[in-house]
Design an enzyme around this catalytic site. Sequence first.
Site, PDB file in Angstrom:
ATOM      1  N   HIS A  37      -4.814  -7.858 -12.743  1.00  0.00           N
ATOM      2  CA  HIS A  37      -3.762  -8.204 -13.700  1.00  0.00           C
ATOM      3  C   HIS A  37      -3.358  -9.680 -13.722  1.00  0.00           C
ATOM      4  O   HIS A  37      -2.384 -10.043 -14.375  1.00  0.00           O
ATOM      5  CB  HIS A  37      -2.560  -7.239 -13.624  1.00  0.00           C
ATOM      6  CG  HIS A  37      -1.899  -7.109 -12.293  1.00  0.00           C
ATOM      7  ND1 HIS A  37      -1.485  -5.900 -11.793  1.00  0.00           N
ATOM      8  CD2 HIS A  37      -1.559  -8.011 -11.374  1.00  0.00           C
ATOM      9  CE1 HIS A  37      -0.923  -6.090 -10.610  1.00  0.00           C
ATOM     10  NE2 HIS A  37      -0.951  -7.360 -10.342  1.00  0.00           N
TER      11      HIS A  37
ATOM     12  N   LEU B 225       0.884  -1.164   0.000  1.00  0.00           N
ATOM     13  CA  LEU B 225       0.000   0.000   0.000  1.00  0.00           C
ATOM     14  C   LEU B 225       0.925   1.218   0.000  1.00  0.00           C
ATOM     15  O   LEU B 225       1.869   1.272   0.786  1.00  0.00           O
ATOM     16  CB  LEU B 225      -0.888  -0.015   1.251  1.00  0.00           C
ATOM     17  CG  LEU B 225      -1.889   1.132   1.382  1.00  0.00           C
ATOM     18  CD1 LEU B 225      -3.146   0.641   2.078  1.00  0.00           C
ATOM     19  CD2 LEU B 225      -1.320   2.314   2.150  1.00  0.00           C
TER      20      LEU B 225
ATOM     21  N   HIS C  68       1.755  -4.416 -16.785  1.00  0.00           N
ATOM     22  CA  HIS C  68       1.158  -4.406 -15.434  1.00  0.00           C
ATOM     23  C   HIS C  68       2.084  -3.854 -14.357  1.00  0.00           C
ATOM     24  O   HIS C  68       1.661  -3.657 -13.223  1.00  0.00           O
ATOM     25  CB  HIS C  68       0.692  -5.801 -15.049  1.00  0.00           C
ATOM     26  CG  HIS C  68       1.720  -6.665 -14.371  1.00  0.00           C
ATOM     27  ND1 HIS C  68       2.936  -6.952 -14.932  1.00  0.00           N
ATOM     28  CD2 HIS C  68       1.686  -7.319 -13.176  1.00  0.00           C
ATOM     29  CE1 HIS C  68       3.617  -7.737 -14.115  1.00  0.00           C
ATOM     30  NE2 HIS C  68       2.894  -7.975 -13.053  1.00  0.00           N
TER      31      HIS C  68
ATOM     32  N   LYS D 140       4.653  -2.318   3.433  1.00  0.00           N
ATOM     33  CA  LYS D 140       4.943  -3.604   2.784  1.00  0.00           C
ATOM     34  C   LYS D 140       4.654  -4.749   3.743  1.00  0.00           C
ATOM     35  O   LYS D 140       4.745  -4.598   4.949  1.00  0.00           O
ATOM     36  CB  LYS D 140       6.442  -3.697   2.425  1.00  0.00           C
ATOM     37  CG  LYS D 140       6.918  -2.784   1.334  1.00  0.00           C
ATOM     38  CD  LYS D 140       6.463  -3.175  -0.043  1.00  0.00           C
ATOM     39  CE  LYS D 140       7.053  -4.473  -0.547  1.00  0.00           C
ATOM     40  NZ  LYS D 140       6.590  -4.779  -1.919  1.00  0.00           N
TER      41      LYS D 140
ATOM     42  N   SER E 151       5.191   5.356  -9.998  1.00  0.00           N
ATOM     43  CA  SER E 151       4.117   4.541 -10.558  1.00  0.00           C
ATOM     44  C   SER E 151       3.379   5.408 -11.579  1.00  0.00           C
ATOM     45  O   SER E 151       3.632   6.625 -11.648  1.00  0.00           O
ATOM     46  CB  SER E 151       3.153   4.089  -9.459  1.00  0.00           C
ATOM     47  OG  SER E 151       3.812   3.229  -8.563  1.00  0.00           O
TER      48      SER E 151
END
Lengths: 140, 483
Positions: free
Chosen positions: B331, B208, B406, B482, B387
């Site tokens: 994905h 996240l 992806h 993580k 990202s």
Amino acid sequence: MKRYEFIEHTADLRLRIYGRTLPELFCHAAIALFETLVDHSPAGSIQKNVSLDSNSPENLLIDWLNELLSSFYAEQFLPRDIDVRVGPQEGGYALTACLRGDSYDPYAEPLKTEVKAATYHQVKIEADDGNFSAEIIFDV
Amino acid sequence: MWNGPLEQINEYTFRIPQNYKSGMRVEGRLYAGERLLADIRQDRAPEQVANVACLPGIVGASLAMPDIHWGYGFPIGGVAATDPEDDGVIAPGGIGYDINCGVRFLRTTLMKEEVTSSISALADALSQMIPSGVGSKGKVRISGKEEKKLLAQGARWAVRQGMGVEHDLEMCEEHGGFQDADPDVVSERAYARGKPQSGTLGSGNHFLEVQVVDEIYDLQAAAVMGISPGQIGVMIHTGSRGFGYQVCADSLKVMAQCVVKYRLDLPDRQLACAPLNSPEARRYLGAMRCAANYAWANRQVLTHLTREGFEKIFGQGWSKMGMNLVYDVAHNIAKMETHLIQGQKKTLCVHRKGATRAFGPGNPEIPERYRDIGQPVIIPGDMGRVSFLLAGTKKAEQETFGSTCHGAGRLKSRKEATRTVQLSRLMSDLKQKNIEVRAAGKATLVEEAPAAYKDVNDVVNVVHQAGIARKVARLRPLCVVKG
């Protein structure tokens, strides 16, 4: 004799397993799996029997590892003593195993690596001079 | 190292000819730039592209996105469409163990200046509230009956429990839940593995991140997505946890027998499959859709926990902070989709293994809000770089069954990363970049270090230049949670 070793793979864990006999190869594969998962030597108070069959020794090896993995995550069973028999039968190969181990809660107690599954990718059991080896990939 | 033939079709497309190996029913087609091509040749991923080309009923080409790397069976970054009317198959290995692993992006109306002083507290709050790490246990406690509902409804189940709103569902592929999931074909072990893990992030590459919008490439598309420079957002990457792994393992055992039963000639056991019209395939599809729904519910629960984390730190309601879902993509999935093949509409089973759907403008499958710009595509990079938000294109629909990359794609094995990355150095690098990291396990952190990944900029530039998605915005991490 080395029981197993890790070799390079980009995304996952690739191992080479060794055994002097086919059952020993299956036993060492199980040891490799649990040594990857946890750092813990359980007591041997619970007994569990497994029987499996498949159309090839390679499929049987992977089915065996996934059976152990499922019983670890779903029934929270961590084996210590693994007595496994493997041999040909009509239409394929069969396995019977007698396991002794203990309960282990993977959702509360520590896990070294979360192995998702053993994969069938390019798995091949090789016999050389009476010694067996197999390369397998764990999806992690 | 792979030394097989890669014929250049155009600047960003390469072909593995159909005659490369016997059994290939179509050619292999790879999207890559020069720099990535060298990485791609480092491992055996292109051989896997050729293997996938051997699947019965495969249509067009076995496709590989620029982030491909060595998987098992399918390459990670592989796309294959099969035709049920031409004995086409479904291969569980073309979806993978982590069924509906996917990513969602929540925007906020908070700006970077407003959160800078609270980012450390936010990182602490999120890491405490989001169950993560190997074998982590969720806070959601559900009965067996309730779990069946979750499997049938997906994210809608979580919304009905008060963990989200209708708008969240509209912004998911399939509205956050497949209709034809069949909880009755799922094994008891899958239930047992799924139950403790609802609402958990997991470990490995799952994360996240709180991110800031760093750069905008397409003003119009960004405006439709509600994105502007300096704005804060949250990216969540996770899947179906132990539930999906067990569904995949159960099905592969069955599929290994199908290979014999239906006399399928395959180059790899992990490609075990069954004809789409067989009872085994229907059973797998029913179970696979349950796992996909589990993953959507999972990302919805984590969304709810994230909103609670923000509410705790910033002292206002989440809707006041504009924490709306921009989109949620899958994905690792297979879907029955309609595509135009040589001018004819065909219903195909599109396998995406580490690839994202990228439907273009006007496609009726995407939310009305995005009909003019194309479907939002969310591409996570690694924790130390960036990202991206992209938008799907018509060209992707024509060339890749509406698919694109992806993520960054792994470059180094976990073993090599562990050997070459120093934890203290990694932490000081991230600190220097003002990235707050909270990790349940230090080993994962090293394995997932930026150096273990290709540069996501290279990957995204290829899909943008090749026209199978277009760049909308770049996002930079401020805080990483993580497993």
